[in-house]
Design a protein around this motif. Sequence first.
Motif, PDB file in Angstrom:
ATOM      1  N   HIS A 131     -13.881 -32.770  -6.898  1.00  0.00           N
ATOM      2  CA  HIS A 131     -13.531 -31.668  -6.327  1.00  0.00           C
ATOM      3  C   HIS A 131     -14.323 -31.608  -4.818  1.00  0.00           C
ATOM      4  O   HIS A 131     -13.699 -31.121  -4.183  1.00  0.00           O
ATOM      5  CB  HIS A 131     -13.850 -30.346  -7.264  1.00  0.00           C
ATOM      6  CG  HIS A 131     -13.657 -28.780  -6.718  1.00  0.00           C
ATOM      7  ND1 HIS A 131     -12.780 -28.427  -6.161  1.00  0.00           N
ATOM      8  CD2 HIS A 131     -14.607 -28.264  -6.100  1.00  0.00           C
ATOM      9  CE1 HIS A 131     -12.875 -27.329  -5.445  1.00  0.00           C
ATOM     10  NE2 HIS A 131     -14.266 -27.294  -5.314  1.00  0.00           N
ATOM     11  N   GLU A 175     -12.777 -31.307  -1.184  1.00  0.00           N
ATOM     12  CA  GLU A 175     -12.906 -30.036  -0.556  1.00  0.00           C
ATOM     13  C   GLU A 175     -13.659 -30.645   1.063  1.00  0.00           C
ATOM     14  O   GLU A 175     -13.121 -30.176   1.921  1.00  0.00           O
ATOM     15  CB  GLU A 175     -13.860 -29.078  -0.884  1.00  0.00           C
ATOM     16  CG  GLU A 175     -14.134 -27.674  -0.422  1.00  0.00           C
ATOM     17  CD  GLU A 175     -15.291 -27.042  -1.189  1.00  0.00           C
ATOM     18  OE1 GLU A 175     -14.721 -25.786  -1.370  1.00  0.00           O
ATOM     19  OE2 GLU A 175     -16.031 -27.353  -1.573  1.00  0.00           O
ATOM     20  N   ASN A 186      -3.466 -30.682  -7.871  1.00  0.00           N
ATOM     21  CA  ASN A 186      -3.873 -29.302  -8.182  1.00  0.00           C
ATOM     22  C   ASN A 186      -5.092 -29.033  -6.998  1.00  0.00           C
ATOM     23  O   ASN A 186      -5.220 -27.590  -6.659  1.00  0.00           O
ATOM     24  CB  ASN A 186      -4.432 -29.390  -9.573  1.00  0.00           C
ATOM     25  CG  ASN A 186      -3.488 -29.165 -10.716  1.00  0.00           C
ATOM     26  OD1 ASN A 186      -2.182 -28.925 -10.166  1.00  0.00           O
ATOM     27  ND2 ASN A 186      -3.750 -29.730 -11.790  1.00  0.00           N
ATOM     28  N   GLU A 187      -5.875 -29.827  -6.766  1.00  0.00           N
ATOM     29  CA  GLU A 187      -6.903 -29.960  -5.802  1.00  0.00           C
ATOM     30  C   GLU A 187      -6.539 -29.317  -4.338  1.00  0.00           C
ATOM     31  O   GLU A 187      -7.048 -28.557  -3.831  1.00  0.00           O
ATOM     32  CB  GLU A 187      -8.009 -30.992  -5.777  1.00  0.00           C
ATOM     33  CG  GLU A 187      -8.849 -31.151  -6.977  1.00  0.00           C
ATOM     34  CD  GLU A 187      -9.812 -30.170  -7.288  1.00  0.00           C
ATOM     35  OE1 GLU A 187     -10.396 -29.498  -6.319  1.00  0.00           O
ATOM     36  OE2 GLU A 187      -9.819 -29.550  -8.616  1.00  0.00           O
ATOM     37  N   LYS A 220      -3.533 -27.886  -3.808  1.00  0.00           N
ATOM     38  CA  LYS A 220      -3.016 -26.722  -3.916  1.00  0.00           C
ATOM     39  C   LYS A 220      -3.971 -25.452  -4.041  1.00  0.00           C
ATOM     40  O   LYS A 220      -3.633 -24.293  -3.307  1.00  0.00           O
ATOM     41  CB  LYS A 220      -2.146 -26.481  -5.216  1.00  0.00           C
ATOM     42  CG  LYS A 220      -0.861 -27.525  -5.079  1.00  0.00           C
ATOM     43  CD  LYS A 220       0.002 -27.203  -4.037  1.00  0.00           C
ATOM     44  CE  LYS A 220       0.775 -25.816  -4.369  1.00  0.00           C
ATOM     45  NZ  LYS A 220       1.636 -25.174  -3.411  1.00  0.00           N
ATOM     46  N   ILE A 221      -5.134 -25.745  -4.337  1.00  0.00           N
ATOM     47  CA  ILE A 221      -6.253 -24.695  -4.488  1.00  0.00           C
ATOM     48  C   ILE A 221      -6.576 -24.367  -3.274  1.00  0.00           C
ATOM     49  O   ILE A 221      -6.929 -22.904  -3.323  1.00  0.00           O
ATOM     50  CB  ILE A 221      -7.499 -25.335  -5.243  1.00  0.00           C
ATOM     51  CG1 ILE A 221      -7.072 -25.306  -6.892  1.00  0.00           C
ATOM     52  CG2 ILE A 221      -8.589 -24.373  -5.229  1.00  0.00           C
ATOM     53  CD1 ILE A 221      -8.093 -25.882  -7.845  1.00  0.00           C
TER      54      ILE A 221
END
Length: 323
Positions: free
Chosen positions: A272, A276, A303-304, A306-307
């Motif tokens: 993650h 980022e 998913n990462e 989209k976050i």
Amino acid sequence: MNHIYSLYICGMNPTKNNDNRAIAKMSIYDPPPERPSTLDCCGSGCVPCILDVYEEEYSRWNRRQNCEGDQLRRDLLSITKFKDYKIISFQELGNDVYMYTFAAIPLSKGRLPITDTQHVFVKSDGVIRPYTPVALSDNCSFDVIIKAYPNGKFTKLLLKKKINDIIFVRGPSGGIDYKGYESIVMFCAGTGIAAYLGLIRSILNNDKCDILLKLHYSCKTLNGILMRKTLAEYSAYWNCTVFLYLTRENNWSLCSKSFWYNENISEGRISHDIIEEIINQQQSLQTLWLICGNDEFNQFIFNELKIVNIKKDNIKIFHNNNK
């Protein structure tokens, strides 16, 4: 002798939506797509249906007839019908991963009409799997990287075949459009690297294209890095950076002694925090995000992204689970 010349066919009725086309002009290297039979449609509601694919391909072919030909060998590959190909070479790259070269029959001069990130469907003994060619040659052949799984239905059949044995190929299909993007960030795991090799090569060989490329490639071990020499050559270009992540190296201090000059290799998974940081570096650029791995890898990366509100239209996923 000029190998490209025109034929005139009278009374063609290539689709149900094109009645009484009097004369169609075509190159022998670019015949109209072959119309599938009703038996080619499985009736399962596939999207797109093979019949719809035919209609679209015929429209593209019709438009090409009004343009100067590109001399690609479209007569040797069809999106709607399987063509005979033969195995002309294969080699083990390591860890049950193989490089196969398939060539059109008859062996011919020219290049197949496959663009970067497109895939073809390969059929052996009735079993069909999609693969993305990693290289095209001027003898109408192409290379694919294939992972042999212990219980893989397709690879079990393919590994029994020998040089000059026949397989069947249909395509090409898919592909991505990267026009308008300033940067492409690619995530992949294992044999997922195959989805990107042609794309990277074509951009680096285009002097008029200045798209920034960043590849994040996850492998289990150093020896498991596929096409390592090719990736090192790519990373020597000013606009291409390759990051390698090793997830299962037991002795990191010993492993690190085998790193090549200028390789960016990290221990552990793409996390993650890493994603980022990657996203923060891309904030000022119009970026296309590409993902290719197994289902678990793809879902995690997606998913990462989209976050942090990466737009779904800017994310493309390639599935890499052909068994």
